[in-house]
Write an enzyme that holds these catalytic residues in place. Structure first.
Site, mmCIF file in Angstrom:
data_model
loop_
_atom_site.group_PDB
_atom_site.id
_atom_site.type_symbol
_atom_site.label_atom_id
_atom_site.label_comp_id
_atom_site.label_asym_id
_atom_site.label_seq_id
_atom_site.Cartn_x
_atom_site.Cartn_y
_atom_site.Cartn_z
ATOM 1 N N CYS A 168 -8.279 -5.052 -10.509
ATOM 2 C CA CYS A 168 -7.828 -3.993 -11.408
ATOM 3 C C CYS A 168 -7.412 -2.820 -10.521
ATOM 4 C CB CYS A 168 -8.987 -3.613 -12.330
ATOM 5 S SG CYS A 168 -8.562 -2.364 -13.551
ATOM 6 N N CYS A 192 0.393 2.968 3.595
ATOM 7 C CA CYS A 192 0.759 2.402 4.904
ATOM 8 C C CYS A 192 1.707 1.220 4.828
ATOM 9 C CB CYS A 192 -0.496 2.029 5.688
ATOM 10 S SG CYS A 192 -1.291 0.509 5.136
ATOM 11 N N CYS A 214 -7.460 -0.975 1.084
ATOM 12 C CA CYS A 214 -6.490 -1.503 2.054
ATOM 13 C C CYS A 214 -7.183 -1.663 3.404
ATOM 14 C CB CYS A 214 -5.324 -0.528 2.180
ATOM 15 S SG CYS A 214 -4.188 -0.915 3.525
ATOM 16 N N CYS A 231 -5.488 0.941 6.295
ATOM 17 C CA CYS A 231 -5.626 2.404 6.276
ATOM 18 C C CYS A 231 -6.803 2.897 5.449
ATOM 19 C CB CYS A 231 -4.337 3.050 5.785
ATOM 20 S SG CYS A 231 -4.130 2.952 3.987
ATOM 21 N N CYS A 256 0.848 -1.191 0.000
ATOM 22 C CA CYS A 256 0.000 0.000 0.000
ATOM 23 C C CYS A 256 0.887 1.246 0.000
ATOM 24 C CB CYS A 256 -0.883 -0.023 1.240
ATOM 25 S SG CYS A 256 -1.912 1.457 1.419
HETATM 26 ZN ZN LIG Z 1 -2.896 1.017 3.475
#
Ligand SMILES: [Zn+2]
Length: 148
Positions: free
Chosen positions: A136, A67, A113, A116, A64
Protein backbone atom coordinates in the site's frame (compact mmCIF):
# COMPACT_ATOMS: atom_id res chain seq x y z
CA UNK A 1 33.25 6.89 -0.78
CA UNK A 2 29.54 6.17 -0.72
CA UNK A 3 28.25 2.75 0.25
CA UNK A 4 27.31 0.57 -2.69
CA UNK A 5 24.39 -1.78 -3.08
CA UNK A 6 22.84 -3.98 -5.74
CA UNK A 7 19.42 -3.04 -7.05
CA UNK A 8 17.39 -4.55 -9.88
CA UNK A 9 17.09 -2.50 -13.07
CA UNK A 10 13.90 -3.19 -15.05
CA UNK A 11 15.42 -1.62 -18.19
CA UNK A 12 18.54 -3.83 -18.01
CA UNK A 13 16.61 -6.87 -16.79
CA UNK A 14 19.38 -7.50 -14.28
CA UNK A 15 20.79 -6.33 -10.96
CA UNK A 16 23.16 -3.37 -11.13
CA UNK A 17 25.56 -1.87 -8.62
CA UNK A 18 24.74 1.68 -7.51
CA UNK A 19 25.81 4.03 -4.77
CA UNK A 20 23.54 4.63 -1.81
CA UNK A 21 22.10 8.12 -1.75
CA UNK A 22 22.16 10.27 1.37
CA UNK A 23 21.11 13.91 1.14
CA UNK A 24 20.33 16.60 3.68
CA UNK A 25 16.75 17.73 4.26
CA UNK A 26 17.69 20.98 2.50
CA UNK A 27 18.71 19.10 -0.62
CA UNK A 28 15.58 16.93 -0.58
CA UNK A 29 13.37 20.00 -0.09
CA UNK A 30 14.88 21.64 -3.17
CA UNK A 31 14.21 18.55 -5.26
CA UNK A 32 10.72 17.53 -4.04
CA UNK A 33 7.35 19.22 -3.68
CA UNK A 34 6.26 19.94 -0.11
CA UNK A 35 3.84 16.98 -0.25
CA UNK A 36 6.48 14.61 -1.66
CA UNK A 37 8.92 15.68 1.06
CA UNK A 38 6.32 15.18 3.80
CA UNK A 39 5.58 11.65 2.56
CA UNK A 40 8.98 10.35 1.48
CA UNK A 41 11.26 12.04 4.03
CA UNK A 42 8.84 12.42 6.99
CA UNK A 43 6.85 9.16 6.81
CA UNK A 44 3.74 11.04 5.76
CA UNK A 45 0.60 9.52 4.26
CA UNK A 46 -1.48 11.12 1.53
CA UNK A 47 -5.27 11.14 2.03
CA UNK A 48 -6.88 8.19 0.17
CA UNK A 49 -8.18 8.77 -3.37
CA UNK A 50 -6.14 11.98 -3.70
CA UNK A 51 -2.83 10.71 -5.10
CA UNK A 52 -1.81 10.78 -8.75
CA UNK A 53 -1.61 6.99 -9.18
CA UNK A 54 -4.37 5.20 -7.21
CA UNK A 55 -6.62 4.86 -10.28
CA UNK A 56 -3.80 5.15 -12.83
CA UNK A 57 -3.64 2.44 -15.54
CA UNK A 58 -0.44 3.25 -17.46
CA UNK A 59 2.01 0.48 -18.40
CA UNK A 60 5.47 0.94 -17.02
CA UNK A 61 7.51 1.25 -13.86
CA UNK A 62 6.89 3.24 -10.72
CA UNK A 63 10.23 4.63 -9.55
CA UNK A 64 11.30 6.31 -6.31
CA UNK A 65 10.36 10.02 -6.40
CA UNK A 66 13.61 10.77 -4.57
CA UNK A 67 16.26 8.72 -6.35
CA UNK A 68 14.69 7.07 -9.42
CA UNK A 69 15.16 3.48 -8.25
CA UNK A 70 12.73 1.08 -9.94
CA UNK A 71 10.22 0.02 -7.28
CA UNK A 72 6.96 -1.37 -8.68
CA UNK A 73 5.67 -2.55 -12.07
CA UNK A 74 2.23 -1.82 -13.54
CA UNK A 75 2.00 -5.62 -14.04
CA UNK A 76 1.78 -6.09 -10.28
CA UNK A 77 -0.66 -3.22 -9.66
CA UNK A 78 -4.22 -3.99 -8.63
CA UNK A 79 -7.27 -2.05 -7.48
CA UNK A 80 -7.45 -2.62 -3.73
CA UNK A 81 -10.31 -0.16 -3.25
CA UNK A 82 -8.29 1.62 -0.55
CA UNK A 83 -7.53 4.77 -2.55
CA UNK A 84 -3.78 4.13 -2.58
CA UNK A 85 -1.75 2.52 -5.37
CA UNK A 86 -1.49 -1.16 -4.45
CA UNK A 87 0.89 -3.85 -5.69
CA UNK A 88 1.34 -7.58 -5.07
CA UNK A 89 5.14 -7.28 -5.09
CA UNK A 90 8.05 -4.91 -5.74
CA UNK A 91 10.11 -5.33 -8.94
CA UNK A 92 12.73 -6.98 -6.73
CA UNK A 93 13.32 -7.51 -3.02
CA UNK A 94 16.74 -5.92 -3.66
CA UNK A 95 15.10 -2.54 -4.18
CA UNK A 96 13.07 -2.43 -0.94
CA UNK A 97 13.87 -2.44 2.74
CA UNK A 98 11.41 -3.16 5.52
CA UNK A 99 11.04 -1.69 8.96
CA UNK A 100 8.67 -1.93 11.91
CA UNK A 101 6.34 1.04 12.31
CA UNK A 102 4.58 1.45 15.69
CA UNK A 103 3.15 4.89 14.95
CA UNK A 104 -0.50 3.77 15.22
CA UNK A 105 0.13 1.77 18.42
CA UNK A 106 0.28 -1.62 16.69
CA UNK A 107 3.00 -3.03 14.47
CA UNK A 108 2.89 -2.37 10.74
CA UNK A 109 5.60 -3.23 8.23
CA UNK A 110 6.99 -0.08 6.68
CA UNK A 111 8.29 -0.23 3.09
CA UNK A 112 11.25 1.97 2.13
CA UNK A 113 13.49 2.51 -0.90
CA UNK A 114 16.71 0.51 -0.48
CA UNK A 115 18.86 3.14 -2.19
CA UNK A 116 17.82 6.37 -0.46
CA UNK A 117 15.66 5.26 2.47
CA UNK A 118 12.54 7.08 1.25
CA UNK A 119 9.33 6.11 3.05
CA UNK A 120 6.99 4.53 0.49
CA UNK A 121 4.12 3.03 2.49
CA UNK A 122 3.34 -0.28 4.19
CA UNK A 123 2.84 -3.94 3.27
CA UNK A 124 -0.03 -6.09 4.52
CA UNK A 125 -0.85 -9.80 4.28
CA UNK A 126 -4.34 -9.38 2.78
CA UNK A 127 -3.40 -9.06 -0.89
CA UNK A 128 -4.52 -11.18 -3.86
CA UNK A 129 -2.60 -14.05 -5.52
CA UNK A 130 0.11 -14.80 -6.43
CA UNK A 131 1.83 -13.35 -3.34
CA UNK A 132 -1.05 -12.61 -0.94
CA UNK A 133 0.72 -9.32 -0.19
CA UNK A 134 -0.69 -5.82 -0.52
CA UNK A 135 1.96 -3.12 -0.88
CA UNK A 136 0.00 0.00 0.00
CA UNK A 137 2.09 2.84 -1.41
CA UNK A 138 1.73 6.61 -1.48
CA UNK A 139 1.49 8.12 -4.97
CA UNK A 140 3.61 11.00 -3.66
CA UNK A 141 6.56 8.65 -3.12
CA UNK A 142 6.45 7.40 -6.72
CA UNK A 143 7.22 8.72 -10.18
CA UNK A 144 5.83 6.77 -13.14
CA UNK A 145 8.04 5.98 -16.13
CA UNK A 146 6.20 4.53 -19.15
CA UNK A 147 7.75 1.46 -20.75
CA UNK A 148 7.13 -0.74 -23.74
ZN1 LIG B 1 14.89 6.13 -3.39
Amino acid sequence: MADKLMIYSVKKGAPIEVEKIAKSDEEWRRQLTAEEFRIARRKGTEPPFTGRYHAFKGKGVFTCVCCGTDLFSSRDKFDSGTGWPSFTSPVSELNIIYGEDMELGYPRVEVRCARCGAHLGHVFDDGPPPTGKRYCINSGALRFVPMG
